[in-house]
Design a protein around this motif. Structure first.
Motif, PDB file in Angstrom:
ATOM      1  N   GLY A 100      60.023  33.284  26.144  1.00  0.00           N
ATOM      2  CA  GLY A 100      59.153  34.312  26.994  1.00  0.00           C
ATOM      3  C   GLY A 100      59.927  35.041  27.859  1.00  0.00           C
ATOM      4  N   LEU A 101      61.414  34.782  27.882  1.00  0.00           N
ATOM      5  CA  LEU A 101      62.103  35.560  28.873  1.00  0.00           C
ATOM      6  C   LEU A 101      62.328  37.076  28.533  1.00  0.00           C
ATOM      7  CD1 LEU A 101      64.735  32.819  29.874  1.00  0.00           C
ATOM      8  CD2 LEU A 101      62.504  33.197  30.823  1.00  0.00           C
ATOM      9  N   LEU A 102      62.248  37.352  27.101  1.00  0.00           N
ATOM     10  CA  LEU A 102      62.477  38.668  26.779  1.00  0.00           C
ATOM     11  C   LEU A 102      61.238  38.995  26.034  1.00  0.00           C
ATOM     12  CD1 LEU A 102      65.929  38.906  25.325  1.00  0.00           C
ATOM     13  CD2 LEU A 102      65.223  40.042  27.213  1.00  0.00           C
ATOM     14  N   PRO A 103      60.670  40.255  26.206  1.00  0.00           N
ATOM     15  CA  PRO A 103      59.264  40.587  25.380  1.00  0.00           C
ATOM     16  C   PRO A 103      59.960  40.824  23.831  1.00  0.00           C
ATOM     17  CG  PRO A 103      60.183  42.415  26.614  1.00  0.00           C
ATOM     18  CD  PRO A 103      61.014  41.332  27.246  1.00  0.00           C
ATOM     19  N   PRO A 104      58.829  40.596  23.072  1.00  0.00           N
ATOM     20  CA  PRO A 104      59.084  40.831  21.673  1.00  0.00           C
ATOM     21  C   PRO A 104      59.627  42.295  21.389  1.00  0.00           C
ATOM     22  CG  PRO A 104      56.983  40.494  21.979  1.00  0.00           C
ATOM     23  CD  PRO A 104      57.368  40.100  23.050  1.00  0.00           C
ATOM     24  N   GLY A 105      60.519  42.694  20.446  1.00  0.00           N
ATOM     25  CA  GLY A 105      60.808  43.960  20.064  1.00  0.00           C
ATOM     26  C   GLY A 105      59.704  44.422  19.069  1.00  0.00           C
ATOM     27  N   ARG A 106      59.927  45.656  18.580  1.00  0.00           N
ATOM     28  CA  ARG A 106      58.840  46.364  17.760  1.00  0.00           C
ATOM     29  C   ARG A 106      59.406  45.981  16.343  1.00  0.00           C
ATOM     30  NH1 ARG A 106      59.181  50.880  14.675  1.00  0.00           N
ATOM     31  NH2 ARG A 106      61.203  51.291  15.171  1.00  0.00           N
ATOM     32  N   ALA A 107      58.381  45.259  15.866  1.00  0.00           N
ATOM     33  CA  ALA A 107      58.523  44.909  14.492  1.00  0.00           C
ATOM     34  C   ALA A 107      58.703  45.914  13.419  1.00  0.00           C
ATOM     35  CB  ALA A 107      57.241  44.011  13.980  1.00  0.00           C
TER      36      ALA A 107
END
Length: 218
Positions: free
Chosen positions: A24-31
């Protein structure tokens, strides 16, 4: 950009980036597919800040997550963001004070921290705006008490002289930050320069002392 490009531009291994995503240190990218995602410049800036917090400041993953959460709460306040990233203020500074706990009467108030009165007087005399929670307050107070116990106490005028030198250094520090840069980018640069430049500042002081000693000694 794909995760491989994010890795190349940030100099962070792909496996480490995936770990930061899981934590959770980086938000997920756009799938873009079942196992693929696209990332943008905001991911790059945040990844560089994560790298600096863990690799330079030495925070744990959980502590880094807390700092990033506090930074998100103060996203539009550059002063607050810099303070949180540099450790100048705790992440829970604005948390409400806990109510009285049931049971026995509370313990007597603790003694003031070592050197606290001297530090408060210095900050007041200089007119500095410093959080009462700043860890550097306690660090300075303890150092002053140690010097006093060893018979090497600093008189107020000398201490103020050192503080004024530090003030000028702080001006140089912040003058190097791009005022138009993204707050996360500013925070990363400030952290790198603060932590990594401190040994250089100490070395410069040693060199200057040697030069001054030679000048006075002929």
């Amino acid at each position: 950009m794909r995760i491989s490009e994010l890795s190349r531009r940030s100099a962070v291994p792909t496996a480490t980036i995936k770990y930061y995503l899981r934590e959770g240190l980086l938000p997920p990218g756009r799938a873009t597919a079942a196992t693929q995602a696209e990332y943008d410049e905001s991911h790059l800036r945040r990844l560089r800040l994560v790298r600096a917090l863990i690799g330079v400041r030495g925070l744990s993953v959980s502590a880094t997550r807390e700092v990033l959460g506090a930074v998100a709460e103060h996203a539009g306040e550059r002063h607050q963001v810099l303070g949180l990233v540099l450790g100048a203020r705790p992440v829970d500074e604005d948390a409400p004070a806990p109510g009285p706990a049931p049971g026995p009467a509370p313990e007597p108030a603790r003694e003031p921290a070592p050197g606290a009165a001297e530090v408060d007087a210095l900050i007041g005399a200089l007119g500095w705006e410093v959080s009462e929670y700043a860890p550097a307050r306690a660090a300075l107070g303890e150092t002053l008490e140690t010097l006093r116990s060893l018979g090497a106490a600093l008189d107020p005028a000398t201490l103020r002289g050192y503080a004024e030198l530090a003030e000028r250094t702080a001006v140089l520090d912040l003058d190097q930050l791009d005022p138009d840069a993204d707050p996360l980018e500013q925070a990363e640069r400030a952290l790198l320069r603060t932590v990594l430049l401190e040994p250089a500042l100490l070395a410069l002081r040693r060199l200057a002392q040697e030069n001054e000693s030679a000048r006075r000694g002929g």
